[in-house]
Motif scaffolding. Structure first.
Motif, PDB file in Angstrom:
ATOM      1  N   SER A  12       0.853  -1.196   0.000  1.00  0.00           N
ATOM      2  CA  SER A  12       0.000   0.000   0.000  1.00  0.00           C
ATOM      3  C   SER A  12       0.881   1.236   0.000  1.00  0.00           C
ATOM      4  O   SER A  12       2.102   1.152   0.136  1.00  0.00           O
ATOM      5  CB  SER A  12      -0.884   0.080   1.251  1.00  0.00           C
ATOM      6  N   GLY A  13       0.224   2.376  -0.076  1.00  0.00           N
ATOM      7  CA  GLY A  13       0.937   3.652  -0.040  1.00  0.00           C
ATOM      8  C   GLY A  13       0.115   4.658  -0.809  1.00  0.00           C
ATOM      9  O   GLY A  13      -0.768   4.286  -1.578  1.00  0.00           O
ATOM     10  N   GLY A  16       0.410   7.489  -6.397  1.00  0.00           N
ATOM     11  CA  GLY A  16       1.530   8.220  -6.980  1.00  0.00           C
ATOM     12  C   GLY A  16       2.862   7.923  -6.304  1.00  0.00           C
ATOM     13  O   GLY A  16       3.907   8.393  -6.750  1.00  0.00           O
ATOM     14  N   ALA A  17       2.845   7.122  -5.226  1.00  0.00           N
ATOM     15  CA  ALA A  17       4.093   6.812  -4.515  1.00  0.00           C
ATOM     16  C   ALA A  17       5.014   5.933  -5.354  1.00  0.00           C
ATOM     17  O   ALA A  17       6.223   5.900  -5.129  1.00  0.00           O
ATOM     18  CB  ALA A  17       3.780   6.124  -3.189  1.00  0.00           C
ATOM     19  N   GLY A  18       4.416   5.193  -6.294  1.00  0.00           N
ATOM     20  CA  GLY A  18       5.226   4.338  -7.171  1.00  0.00           C
ATOM     21  C   GLY A  18       4.977   2.851  -6.969  1.00  0.00           C
ATOM     22  O   GLY A  18       5.773   2.024  -7.418  1.00  0.00           O
ATOM     23  N   PHE A 124       4.753  -0.790   3.011  1.00  0.00           N
ATOM     24  CA  PHE A 124       4.210   0.544   2.721  1.00  0.00           C
ATOM     25  C   PHE A 124       5.227   1.277   1.854  1.00  0.00           C
ATOM     26  O   PHE A 124       6.414   1.329   2.194  1.00  0.00           O
ATOM     27  CB  PHE A 124       4.014   1.282   4.051  1.00  0.00           C
ATOM     28  N   ILE A 125       4.791   1.810   0.720  1.00  0.00           N
ATOM     29  CA  ILE A 125       5.684   2.559  -0.168  1.00  0.00           C
ATOM     30  C   ILE A 125       5.388   4.045   0.002  1.00  0.00           C
ATOM     31  O   ILE A 125       4.209   4.444  -0.093  1.00  0.00           O
ATOM     32  CB  ILE A 125       5.450   2.188  -1.663  1.00  0.00           C
ATOM     33  N   VAL A 169       9.232   1.339   2.432  1.00  0.00           N
ATOM     34  CA  VAL A 169      10.239   1.595   1.399  1.00  0.00           C
ATOM     35  C   VAL A 169      10.041   3.020   0.885  1.00  0.00           C
ATOM     36  O   VAL A 169       8.938   3.376   0.445  1.00  0.00           O
ATOM     37  CB  VAL A 169      10.088   0.586   0.227  1.00  0.00           C
ATOM     38  N   VAL A 170      11.091   3.832   0.961  1.00  0.00           N
ATOM     39  CA  VAL A 170      11.033   5.198   0.420  1.00  0.00           C
ATOM     40  C   VAL A 170      11.427   5.122  -1.053  1.00  0.00           C
ATOM     41  O   VAL A 170      12.537   4.704  -1.386  1.00  0.00           O
ATOM     42  CB  VAL A 170      11.982   6.150   1.182  1.00  0.00           C
ATOM     43  N   ASN A 171      10.500   5.509  -1.923  1.00  0.00           N
ATOM     44  CA  ASN A 171      10.764   5.417  -3.360  1.00  0.00           C
ATOM     45  C   ASN A 171      11.302   6.746  -3.890  1.00  0.00           C
ATOM     46  O   ASN A 171      10.569   7.538  -4.472  1.00  0.00           O
ATOM     47  CB  ASN A 171       9.479   5.009  -4.098  1.00  0.00           C
TER      48      ASN A 171
END
Ligand code: ADP
Ligand code: 5GP
Length: 204
Positions: A12-13, A16-18, A124-125, A169-171
């Motif tokens: 999830s996220g 637009g997070a990628g 979570f992205i 995860v930070v994209n």
């Protein structure tokens, strides 16, 4: 590599997070025979270029609600005024075949899955910043400006739910985010669980 039932990965996220971009890469890198992406059903209208049965199964509200009544969804939720649901049999069949299954679903849906499948892995992205999120949503070109604004204000609230997930995860750089997500898959396959205890007991 261990054999047995596949693992369920829930991603999830904010919009637009990628998520879609990362998930596509994970499936391509790990191989579609090992990793299945669940295709959801939705009542929203297809966007330009979206094909029925590939991006989503596009259903009327009536058909969707009938499938809810029949117990055909593992979870379903209303997001931005449309219904979305995860087809139950697709997921169960793939897990039984030993494949990993990825669900790319919203937070409400993920929390419902957590209740029914506590062994799932919840990822979570997030985008590196709200400014980057805005430019990705605008750059994607799939949503009108008012929809972009709606998604941005929802994103602020959604980010508070990171605490309910196992991994974040930070994209920022795409290659790094893909590598990190794939590392989570690898690590989860080495996790000591009931299956591994049985394997050790029976084989050594
Ligand atoms: P989501 O599925 O979370 O809604 P998408 O995968 O559609 O998000 O990504 C939103 C937009 O941002 C797309 O146009 C995509 O190509 C772009 N994008 C995704 N990840 C990155 C990244 N790491 N760097 C730059 N652009 C990205
Ligand atoms: P979009 O309309 O942009 O494709 O998706 C909107 C939101 O619905 C995203 O947050 C996406 O993750 C979520 N979504 C897509 N499929 C499902 C599903 O089957 N169940 C739930 N609960 N959410 C979903």
């Amino acid at each position: 590599m261990r054999e047995g039932r596949g693992k369920l990965f829930v991603i999830s996220g904010p919009s637009g997070a990628g998520k879609g971009t990362i998930v596509k890469r994970v499936v391509a890198d790990r191989g579609a025979e090992r990793t299945a992406l669940s295709i959801s059903a939705t009542t929203r209208a297809p966007r330009t270029g979206e094909v029925d049965g590939e991006s989503y199964f596009f259903l009327t509200r009536e058909d969707f609600l009938r499938r809810v009544d029949e117990g055909g969804f593992l979870e379903h939720a209303e997001v931005y005024g449309n219904f979305y649901g995860t087809p139950r049999s697709y997921v169960e069949d793939r897990l039984d075949q030993g494949m990993d299954v990825i669900l790319e679903i919203d937070i409400q849906g993920a929390m419902n899955v957590k209740r029914s499948c506590p062994d799932g892995v919840f990822i979570f992205i997030v985008p590196p910043s709200m400014e980057v999120l805005r430019s990705r949503l605008t750059g994607r070109g799939t949503d009108a400006q008012d929809v972009v604004e709606l998604r941005l204000s929802k994103a602020r609230e959604e980010l508070t739910h990171v605490k309910d997930y196992d991994y974040c995860v930070v994209n920022g750089d795409l290659e790094e985010a893909v590598a990190e997500t794939e590392a989570i898959f690898t690590a989860e396959h080495a996790r000591v669980d009931e299956e591994v205890r049985k394997l050790i007991q029976e084989n050594y």
